[in-house]
Write an enzyme that holds these catalytic residues in place. Sequence first.
Site, PDB file in Angstrom:
ATOM      1  N   ASP A   2       0.862  -1.193   0.000  1.00  0.00           N
ATOM      2  CA  ASP A   2       0.000   0.000   0.000  1.00  0.00           C
ATOM      3  C   ASP A   2       0.898   1.242   0.000  1.00  0.00           C
ATOM      4  OD1 ASP A   2      -1.846   1.994   0.442  1.00  0.00           O
ATOM      5  OD2 ASP A   2      -2.513   1.269   2.402  1.00  0.00           O
ATOM      6  N   ASP A  12      -3.723   2.238  -5.301  1.00  0.00           N
ATOM      7  CA  ASP A  12      -2.380   2.192  -4.693  1.00  0.00           C
ATOM      8  C   ASP A  12      -2.159   0.971  -3.810  1.00  0.00           C
ATOM      9  OD1 ASP A  12      -3.862   2.911  -2.444  1.00  0.00           O
ATOM     10  OD2 ASP A  12      -2.259   4.178  -1.664  1.00  0.00           O
ATOM     11  N   GLU A  13      -2.918  -0.084  -4.051  1.00  0.00           N
ATOM     12  CA  GLU A  13      -2.762  -1.296  -3.238  1.00  0.00           C
ATOM     13  C   GLU A  13      -2.760  -2.533  -4.123  1.00  0.00           C
ATOM     14  OE1 GLU A  13      -5.368  -1.952   0.331  1.00  0.00           O
ATOM     15  OE2 GLU A  13      -5.976   0.067  -0.218  1.00  0.00           O
TER      16      GLU A  13
END
Length: 414
Positions: free
Chosen positions: A16, A110-111
């Site tokens: 993350d 974003d993960e």
Amino acid sequence: MGETVQLRERVIMHLDMDAFFASVEQRCNPRLRGRAIAVIGSAGRTVVTTASYEARRYGVKAGMNRYEAAMLCPRLIFVIGNNRKYIDTSIRILNILKDFSPTIEPYSIDEEFLEITGSELLFGPPQDTARVIKERIEREIGLTCSIGIAPNKLLAKLATHMEKPDGLVVLGRDDIPSILEKLPVGEVWGIGRRLTAHLKEMGVERCGQLGRYPVSRLRRRFGIVGERLSLMGRGIDESPVVPVGKEATAKSVGHSTTLPRDVSDRGVIRRHLLHLSEMVGRRARRYRIMGKRITLTVRYPDFYTFTRQKSLPLPTNDTDAILRASLSLLDKVRLRESVRLLGVSLAGLVTEYPQLPLFEEELRRERLLETMDAVNDRFGDFTLSWGTLLDRDGKAGVISPAWRPEGVKKVEVR
Ligand code: DCP
Ligand code: CA
């Protein structure tokens, strides 16, 4: 000699990015580095989408409006977000990750989850792989991230959040019971505020307690959600890392909606079912599929969830047929209290085949469906809808063209 099959423990990595949008902005503009910044939406939106860690120290958080944020941190710099930049950065991160695993599931912008079971031979122990990934992202993109490694996705995501920013946490089997024992249930991925409150009422505040709670009682209270909760309390999660393009093909098409407020009036419930049936029918028609099995899902405010099913003699994707089936399922249910969520889904899918309508009435209906779908595709859902259908039993009100079911989340793909 008996043969034993040893199931290999999985190794799952979750990654993350730290303060993603804000870090990208700081990376692009050196004057923003080390400063308290908040990224806000364009087009006059005044809500903070994320804040740099420098700003978080003042209490600035995602979701705040800009005036609240400026009060907390008078020197806060507001930056208007640019989605293109974030998407491009996200793609560059994925390209780095591809060097470390063929099985990557992008979970959000974003993960990512990475299946790294068995990759020791190539990259050494998982924590070494994680360090190399962090170094490459920092060197090539100029951003930091946090990584969690554990035997499943649930625990890997938990591990990531245990140390942020720039963290690296590896959870082994032995660490897990003591962590779960103390962990507030609300910190587990998937247990939201309302569920947390309901569990608290039952005296369950920590994962350890949840795992020990009799599953039969959880089931009685929360229906099918109860079993999942029990597994979560024990840190069990068998879900696979699903790479892009390998998502299960649709076995059902469904829509559900959390009602704007809990509803006990059957007339209102029927109206919601009309809209759900229309969404399901429309989607099925768009993909040219039909289904025979209709499922109605009902959730009470205490999260108890149950389903009722009905099979039709022939597959359909006709809104009217789906609605009739859902209404007949509803009619058979004695609602013990008001309803919080409703869902309608169509399963037992087959591909639609060109069929010659037998009767004039069917021909007319088919043209009508095509016209409605064409108009709706151009102007949005429910521009045209089935205002007349419910009038037959006198329950319907006029459905405004602007009406949107609130909280319709996603097409269920099972
Ligand atoms: N985002 C958004 N709207 C939201 C939540 C997030 O636009 N309601 C965007 C901004 C974030 C990005 O998605 O930068 C990633 O969300 P995260 O929840 O991962 O938050 P951050 O990456 O900003 O911070 P953290 O370091 O806590 O992960
Ligand atoms: Ca993040």
